[in-house]
Design a protein around this motif. Structure first.
Motif, PDB file in Angstrom:
ATOM      1  N   VAL A   1       3.386   2.001  11.617  1.00  0.00           N
ATOM      2  CA  VAL A   1       3.962   3.127  10.876  1.00  0.00           C
ATOM      3  C   VAL A   1       3.804   2.907   9.380  1.00  0.00           C
ATOM      4  O   VAL A   1       3.446   3.822   8.635  1.00  0.00           O
ATOM      5  N   CYS A   2       4.046   1.670   8.938  1.00  0.00           N
ATOM      6  CA  CYS A   2       3.903   1.340   7.521  1.00  0.00           C
ATOM      7  C   CYS A   2       2.459   1.552   7.067  1.00  0.00           C
ATOM      8  O   CYS A   2       2.204   2.047   5.965  1.00  0.00           O
TER       9      CYS A   2
ATOM     10  N   ASP B   1      15.140   6.184   6.840  1.00  0.00           N
ATOM     11  CA  ASP B   1      13.976   6.315   7.726  1.00  0.00           C
ATOM     12  C   ASP B   1      12.784   6.943   7.018  1.00  0.00           C
ATOM     13  O   ASP B   1      11.644   6.758   7.451  1.00  0.00           O
ATOM     14  N   LEU B   2      13.033   7.693   5.951  1.00  0.00           N
ATOM     15  CA  LEU B   2      11.950   8.345   5.211  1.00  0.00           C
ATOM     16  C   LEU B   2      11.341   7.448   4.140  1.00  0.00           C
ATOM     17  O   LEU B   2      10.276   7.757   3.611  1.00  0.00           O
ATOM     18  N   LEU B   3      11.997   6.341   3.818  1.00  0.00           N
ATOM     19  CA  LEU B   3      11.506   5.444   2.773  1.00  0.00           C
ATOM     20  C   LEU B   3      10.353   4.605   3.325  1.00  0.00           C
ATOM     21  O   LEU B   3      10.499   3.962   4.376  1.00  0.00           O
ATOM     22  N   PRO B   4       9.200   4.593   2.669  1.00  0.00           N
ATOM     23  CA  PRO B   4       8.035   3.873   3.215  1.00  0.00           C
ATOM     24  C   PRO B   4       8.283   2.395   3.475  1.00  0.00           C
ATOM     25  O   PRO B   4       7.764   1.830   4.432  1.00  0.00           O
ATOM     26  N   SER B   5       9.070   1.749   2.617  1.00  0.00           N
ATOM     27  CA  SER B   5       9.268   0.309   2.759  1.00  0.00           C
ATOM     28  C   SER B   5      10.185  -0.070   3.913  1.00  0.00           C
ATOM     29  O   SER B   5      10.241  -1.247   4.303  1.00  0.00           O
ATOM     30  N   THR B   6      10.900   0.901   4.485  1.00  0.00           N
ATOM     31  CA  THR B   6      11.851   0.608   5.554  1.00  0.00           C
ATOM     32  C   THR B   6      11.188  -0.099   6.724  1.00  0.00           C
ATOM     33  O   THR B   6      11.738  -1.051   7.303  1.00  0.00           O
TER      34      THR B   6
ATOM     35  N   ALA C   1       0.827  -1.208   0.000  1.00  0.00           N
ATOM     36  CA  ALA C   1       0.000   0.000   0.000  1.00  0.00           C
ATOM     37  C   ALA C   1       0.858   1.253   0.000  1.00  0.00           C
ATOM     38  O   ALA C   1       0.609   2.203  -0.755  1.00  0.00           O
ATOM     39  N   ALA C   2       1.882   1.263   0.864  1.00  0.00           N
ATOM     40  CA  ALA C   2       2.744   2.441   0.951  1.00  0.00           C
ATOM     41  C   ALA C   2       3.492   2.692  -0.359  1.00  0.00           C
ATOM     42  O   ALA C   2       3.558   3.832  -0.849  1.00  0.00           O
ATOM     43  N   LEU C   3       4.049   1.631  -0.941  1.00  0.00           N
ATOM     44  CA  LEU C   3       4.829   1.790  -2.169  1.00  0.00           C
ATOM     45  C   LEU C   3       3.942   1.999  -3.390  1.00  0.00           C
ATOM     46  O   LEU C   3       4.310   2.729  -4.313  1.00  0.00           O
ATOM     47  N   SER C   4       2.755   1.394  -3.390  1.00  0.00           N
ATOM     48  CA  SER C   4       1.829   1.613  -4.509  1.00  0.00           C
ATOM     49  C   SER C   4       1.350   3.052  -4.537  1.00  0.00           C
ATOM     50  O   SER C   4       1.250   3.664  -5.607  1.00  0.00           O
ATOM     51  N   GLY C   5       1.026   3.582  -3.364  1.00  0.00           N
ATOM     52  CA  GLY C   5       0.615   4.981  -3.314  1.00  0.00           C
ATOM     53  C   GLY C   5       1.708   5.913  -3.800  1.00  0.00           C
ATOM     54  O   GLY C   5       1.452   6.864  -4.554  1.00  0.00           O
ATOM     55  N   LEU C   6       2.943   5.627  -3.385  1.00  0.00           N
ATOM     56  CA  LEU C   6       4.068   6.447  -3.837  1.00  0.00           C
ATOM     57  C   LEU C   6       4.271   6.310  -5.337  1.00  0.00           C
ATOM     58  O   LEU C   6       4.471   7.312  -6.043  1.00  0.00           O
ATOM     59  N   GLY C   7       4.203   5.086  -5.856  1.00  0.00           N
ATOM     60  CA  GLY C   7       4.386   4.879  -7.285  1.00  0.00           C
ATOM     61  C   GLY C   7       3.308   5.563  -8.104  1.00  0.00           C
ATOM     62  O   GLY C   7       3.590   6.195  -9.133  1.00  0.00           O
ATOM     63  N   ALA C   8       2.036   5.446  -7.660  1.00  0.00           N
ATOM     64  CA  ALA C   8       0.944   6.095  -8.375  1.00  0.00           C
ATOM     65  C   ALA C   8       1.101   7.608  -8.362  1.00  0.00           C
ATOM     66  O   ALA C   8       0.870   8.286  -9.372  1.00  0.00           O
ATOM     67  N   ALA C   9       1.490   8.156  -7.206  1.00  0.00           N
ATOM     68  CA  ALA C   9       1.672   9.605  -7.104  1.00  0.00           C
ATOM     69  C   ALA C   9       2.790  10.080  -8.030  1.00  0.00           C
ATOM     70  O   ALA C   9       2.656  11.115  -8.707  1.00  0.00           O
ATOM     71  N   LEU C  10       3.894   9.338  -8.081  1.00  0.00           N
ATOM     72  CA  LEU C  10       4.998   9.724  -8.971  1.00  0.00           C
ATOM     73  C   LEU C  10       4.554   9.707 -10.433  1.00  0.00           C
ATOM     74  O   LEU C  10       4.878  10.613 -11.210  1.00  0.00           O
ATOM     75  N   GLY C  11       3.801   8.671 -10.814  1.00  0.00           N
ATOM     76  CA  GLY C  11       3.349   8.579 -12.196  1.00  0.00           C
ATOM     77  C   GLY C  11       2.361   9.661 -12.579  1.00  0.00           C
ATOM     78  O   GLY C  11       2.373  10.164 -13.709  1.00  0.00           O
TER      79      GLY C  11
END
Length: 242
Positions: free
Chosen positions: A220-221, A190-195, A140-150
């Motif tokens: 947090v994730c 620490d700022l990377l969602p997947s961490t 969810a965290a990385l998909s949201g980031l990927g969608a926002a970047l695109g």
């Protein structure tokens, strides 16, 4: 909302079904290959746990962040957003449906990578059930980031570049042991969602995991996932009206 979400999810799964095997193979082969390379410099202990956990979550990053950024960048450049805008589908359903579909493709790869890494480094597999929480929350965290970047990238090529850079960050900051990173780079980690998904999975390899800390990492994730999907939904609305 729920019927629209289910419809978008089924459509995305059907659309990407042809490419599922190549996607799974590439993402899994990449992560397993990284673990094999790291086996030559890491013997065991906390470093081995970090390598296996980071490589497992990297499968999620490859699909949910990198490929989703490319997909939404292509959708925006090709006028696909205009098609969705004409349908009675809430913007959140489009983002969540696509994100969920892409994240679903990571499940077999994460399981194979986690098991292969546990065997390779001699780690216990007793608590691998934590993947049931780590995969969807990290996805969810990385998909949201990927969608926002695109959706926010002004050009399709830039969306592809941002997706690649995001996956590279997940590779370097997630797979390498945290105690070997310079302090400024540790702050970026620490700022990377997947961490936090990586940390939760790495702690589960302990003989007696601290479940309170694992739950905190997963919480947090989850919060980051909600925020990133909210940003992606806003970016979709912004791109659809232009």
């Amino acid at each position: 909302m729920l019927p629209s979400l289910a419809a978008v999810y089924r459509a995305q799964i059907s659309r990407a079904r042809v490419a599922r095997i190549p996607l799974l193979f590439v993402a899994t082969f990449q992560s397993v290959g990284i673990m094999v390379l790291m086996r030559g410099v890491v013997d065991g202990g906390s470093e081995a746990r970090a390598v296996v956990a980071g490589s497992t979550v990297l499968v999620v990053a490859f699909v949910a962040l990198n490929l989703l950024a490319q997909y939404f960048g292509q959708l925006r450049a090709g006028g696909g957003l205009d098609h969705y805008a004409t349908l009675p589908v809430p913007p959140a359903a489009v983002v969540l449906g696509a994100a969920g579909a892409y994240a679903s493709f990571t499940v077999p790869g994460t399981i194979v990578t986690a098991v292969a890494g546990s065997v390779l480094f001699g780690l216990p597999m007793t608590h691998l059930w934590v993947l049931v929480a780590v995969v969807p929350l990290s996805g969810a965290a990385l998909s949201g980031l990927g969608a926002a970047l695109g959706l926010l990238a002004p050009r399709q090529e830039l969306a592809t570049l941002l997706g690649q850079l995001g996956m590279s960050a997940a590779l370097l900051l997630g797979v390498l042991p945290a105690d070997r990173l310079p302090e400024p780079i540790g702050w970026a980690r620490d700022l990377l969602p997947s961490t936090y998904g990586v940390e939760a999975l790495a702690r589960s390899f302990d003989a007696h995991p601290d479940w309170a800390v694992v739950a905190l990492d997963l919480a947090v994730c989850a919060v980051v996932g909600v925020l990133s999907l909210a940003v992606a939904t806003w970016a979709y609305r912004r791109a659809a009206v232009r």
